[in-house]
Scaffold this motif. Structure first.
Motif, PDB file in Angstrom:
ATOM      1  N   ARG A 172      35.306 109.958  19.367  1.00 23.93           N
ATOM      2  CA  ARG A 172      34.731 110.063  18.031  1.00 23.93           C
ATOM      3  C   ARG A 172      34.636 111.542  17.660  1.00 23.93           C
ATOM      4  O   ARG A 172      34.778 112.417  18.505  1.00 23.93           O
ATOM      5  CB  ARG A 172      33.360 109.399  17.980  1.00 23.93           C
ATOM      6  N   HIS A 173      34.387 111.795  16.393  1.00 19.41           N
ATOM      7  CA  HIS A 173      34.251 113.165  15.921  1.00 19.41           C
ATOM      8  C   HIS A 173      32.807 113.436  15.543  1.00 19.41           C
ATOM      9  O   HIS A 173      32.170 112.643  14.846  1.00 19.41           O
ATOM     10  CB  HIS A 173      35.185 113.417  14.741  1.00 19.41           C
ATOM     11  N   CYS A 177      29.707 119.504  14.232  1.00 21.98           N
ATOM     12  CA  CYS A 177      30.674 120.545  14.637  1.00 21.98           C
ATOM     13  C   CYS A 177      32.114 120.100  14.444  1.00 21.98           C
ATOM     14  O   CYS A 177      33.033 120.912  14.558  1.00 21.98           O
ATOM     15  CB  CYS A 177      30.445 120.950  16.097  1.00 21.98           C
ATOM     16  N   HIS A 178      32.318 118.803  14.161  1.00 26.24           N
ATOM     17  CA  HIS A 178      33.636 118.225  13.886  1.00 26.24           C
ATOM     18  C   HIS A 178      34.582 118.260  15.095  1.00 26.24           C
ATOM     19  O   HIS A 178      35.774 118.012  14.938  1.00 26.24           O
ATOM     20  CB  HIS A 178      34.297 118.921  12.689  1.00 26.24           C
ATOM     21  N   LYS A 179      34.044 118.536  16.264  1.00 28.29           N
ATOM     22  CA  LYS A 179      34.860 118.474  17.470  1.00 28.29           C
ATOM     23  C   LYS A 179      34.784 117.069  18.059  1.00 28.29           C
ATOM     24  O   LYS A 179      33.929 116.267  17.701  1.00 28.29           O
ATOM     25  CB  LYS A 179      34.389 119.516  18.487  1.00 28.29           C
ATOM     26  N   THR A 180      35.690 116.786  18.995  1.00 28.51           N
ATOM     27  CA  THR A 180      35.773 115.447  19.563  1.00 28.51           C
ATOM     28  C   THR A 180      34.617 115.162  20.520  1.00 28.51           C
ATOM     29  O   THR A 180      34.242 116.016  21.322  1.00 28.51           O
ATOM     30  CB  THR A 180      37.109 115.273  20.319  1.00 28.51           C
ATOM     31  N   ILE A 181      34.062 113.970  20.403  1.00 27.54           N
ATOM     32  CA  ILE A 181      33.124 113.458  21.399  1.00 27.54           C
ATOM     33  C   ILE A 181      33.958 112.619  22.361  1.00 27.54           C
ATOM     34  O   ILE A 181      34.511 111.580  21.986  1.00 27.54           O
ATOM     35  CB  ILE A 181      32.023 112.601  20.763  1.00 27.54           C
ATOM     36  N   LEU A 182      34.096 113.083  23.585  1.00 24.28           N
ATOM     37  CA  LEU A 182      34.980 112.423  24.537  1.00 24.28           C
ATOM     38  C   LEU A 182      34.497 111.009  24.847  1.00 24.28           C
ATOM     39  O   LEU A 182      33.292 110.727  24.825  1.00 24.28           O
ATOM     40  CB  LEU A 182      35.051 113.226  25.834  1.00 24.28           C
ATOM     41  N   PRO A 183      35.436 110.108  25.163  1.00 19.50           N
ATOM     42  CA  PRO A 183      35.018 108.774  25.600  1.00 19.50           C
ATOM     43  C   PRO A 183      34.113 108.855  26.826  1.00 19.50           C
ATOM     44  O   PRO A 183      34.297 109.708  27.696  1.00 19.50           O
ATOM     45  CB  PRO A 183      36.346 108.098  25.941  1.00 19.50           C
ATOM     46  N   PRO A 205      24.897 115.456  21.611  1.00 21.24           N
ATOM     47  CA  PRO A 205      23.429 115.562  21.688  1.00 21.24           C
ATOM     48  C   PRO A 205      22.897 116.904  21.210  1.00 21.24           C
ATOM     49  O   PRO A 205      21.858 116.958  20.541  1.00 21.24           O
ATOM     50  CB  PRO A 205      23.152 115.338  23.175  1.00 21.24           C
ATOM     51  N   ALA A 206      23.613 117.999  21.507  1.00 20.36           N
ATOM     52  CA  ALA A 206      23.148 119.324  21.085  1.00 20.36           C
ATOM     53  C   ALA A 206      23.322 119.546  19.588  1.00 20.36           C
ATOM     54  O   ALA A 206      22.721 120.465  19.020  1.00 20.36           O
ATOM     55  CB  ALA A 206      23.901 120.412  21.855  1.00 20.36           C
ATOM     56  N   CYS A 207      24.139 118.719  18.936  1.00 18.46           N
ATOM     57  CA  CYS A 207      24.407 118.880  17.503  1.00 18.46           C
ATOM     58  C   CYS A 207      23.538 117.984  16.632  1.00 18.46           C
ATOM     59  O   CYS A 207      23.559 118.121  15.405  1.00 18.46           O
ATOM     60  CB  CYS A 207      25.879 118.581  17.209  1.00 18.46           C
ATOM     61  N   SER A 208      22.801 117.068  17.227  1.00 15.91           N
ATOM     62  CA  SER A 208      22.026 116.120  16.432  1.00 15.91           C
ATOM     63  C   SER A 208      20.998 116.853  15.576  1.00 15.91           C
ATOM     64  O   SER A 208      20.227 117.672  16.079  1.00 15.91           O
ATOM     65  CB  SER A 208      21.314 115.117  17.352  1.00 15.91           C
ATOM     66  N   PRO A 209      20.943 116.573  14.277  1.00 12.95           N
ATOM     67  CA  PRO A 209      19.979 117.253  13.405  1.00 12.95           C
ATOM     68  C   PRO A 209      18.545 116.777  13.602  1.00 12.95           C
ATOM     69  O   PRO A 209      17.615 117.414  13.122  1.00 12.95           O
ATOM     70  CB  PRO A 209      20.481 116.886  11.998  1.00 12.95           C
ATOM     71  N   VAL A 210      18.366 115.655  14.302  1.00 17.43           N
ATOM     72  CA  VAL A 210      17.047 115.069  14.504  1.00 17.43           C
ATOM     73  C   VAL A 210      16.916 114.648  15.966  1.00 17.43           C
ATOM     74  O   VAL A 210      17.882 114.201  16.580  1.00 17.43           O
ATOM     75  CB  VAL A 210      16.852 113.834  13.586  1.00 17.43           C
ATOM     76  N   GLN A 211      15.720 114.825  16.519  1.00 10.42           N
ATOM     77  CA  GLN A 211      15.456 114.341  17.881  1.00 10.42           C
ATOM     78  C   GLN A 211      15.320 112.820  17.837  1.00 10.42           C
ATOM     79  O   GLN A 211      14.401 112.292  17.225  1.00 10.42           O
ATOM     80  CB  GLN A 211      14.160 114.958  18.411  1.00 10.42           C
ATOM     81  N   PRO A 212      16.231 112.091  18.484  1.00  9.10           N
ATOM     82  CA  PRO A 212      16.160 110.626  18.425  1.00  9.10           C
ATOM     83  C   PRO A 212      14.883 110.096  19.072  1.00  9.10           C
ATOM     84  O   PRO A 212      14.405 110.629  20.068  1.00  9.10           O
ATOM     85  CB  PRO A 212      17.392 110.179  19.224  1.00  9.10           C
TER      86      PRO A 212
END
Length: 281
Positions: A172-173, A177-183, A205-212
């Motif tokens: 997924r992207h 950051c628009h980089k790939t999230i590896l499988p 996880p480091a790019c999430s705008p909100v703490q889940p």
């Protein structure tokens, strides 16, 4: 041992208080509570409901040995967790019988006291149509707007829309950051409902705008060929092959997935020589 039923009514209506009931059929014993239309405590709806149900349980003298059957609705999620963590004898159930009848009766009595025509009744559990009639009646007169629920305090914190989980076999992207999230690596999924259309967004996880506030991610540190390998425990949508025993891992079976020197390794859980037990992120 007694059996208690916990049910609600009116949650799908934008007006009037949600009704909560705690009922024992044999012997017959009934407790009811109304959720306030608004509050200033900063609590979520589920937290307010938990407090009200616990107050009814205290008045009723409910014990851990009693059987407690609770409606599975979202409004009771905090109650479910409380009962589980405190070792009550409980389960979710579809509500029928006395508890359901009392909850609907109390909600109807509430709106009739406010002036809603008593001849307009709920038929065949067509809640959507009935609640629309109630809401239309409230909105017809400005003096009745006081019966509207405060939707602001009932909104879940934004973190409830975000969830830690493991990506599956599809790359997924990241929406930031628009980089790939590896499988088969950790990620954050955000689910948004926009005018009835469900939108999914994905983040490192480091790019999430909100703490889940939700976490379905299970990670593990394993030792493979004397090398430490960090990975996730999840299911694959397709058949994989175990890197240790070389036997197949059927689609849908939970397994360990981790990267070593850029190569994805898949291992049966029973083949692992784990240096740490599974842990949530």
């Amino acid at each position: 041992m007694r059996t208690w039923y916990v049910e609600d009514a009116g949650g799908g209506c934008r007006a009037f208080s949600e009704v909560l009931v705690l009922v024992s059929e044999k012997p017959r014993e009934i407790y009811t509570a109304l959720v306030p239309l608004t509050w200033e405590t900063g609590q979520t709806l589920e937290e307010v409901v938990l407090e009200l149900v616990l107050e009814m349980m205290t008045r009723a003298g409910v014990t851990r040995e009693d059987q407690i059957l609770v409606c599975s609705g979202n409004i009771f999620h905090d109650l479910h967790r409380y009962l589980q963590e405190n070792h009550y004898n409980w389960s979710t159930a579809r509500m029928e019988g006395l508890a359901h009848e009392i909850a609907e009766q109390v909600f109807f009595e509430q709106i009739v006291r406010a002036g809603f025509p008593s001849y307009i009744k709920l038929n065949s559990r067509n809640y959507r149509e009935f609640y629309q009639m109630v809401e239309k009646w409230v909105l017809e007169n400005k003096s009745r707007l006081k019966y509207l629920k405060d939707r602001r305090v009932r909104q879940k914190p934004i973190g409830h829309k975000y969830c830690y989980k493991a990506n599956r076999s599809r790359p997924r992207h990241c929406s930031r950051c628009h980089k790939t999230i590896l499988p088969f690596t950790p990620m954050v999924e955000c689910r948004i409902n926009n005018r009835g259309k469900k939108i999914h967004r994905y983040y490192h996880p480091a790019c999430s705008p909100v703490q889940p506030l939700k976490n379905k991610l299970v990670t593990m540190e394993a030792t493979l060929d004397e090398h430490p390998v960090g990975g996730v425990i999840t299911r694959s949508n397709r058949e994989e092959r175990c890197a240790l025993c070389q036997l197949p891992i059927p689609a849908g079976q939970t397994a360990f997935f981790g990267y070593h020197n850029g190569q994805l390794l898949t291992v049966h859980l029973f083949c692992l020589n784990a240096s740490h037990t599974p842990a949530g992120a």
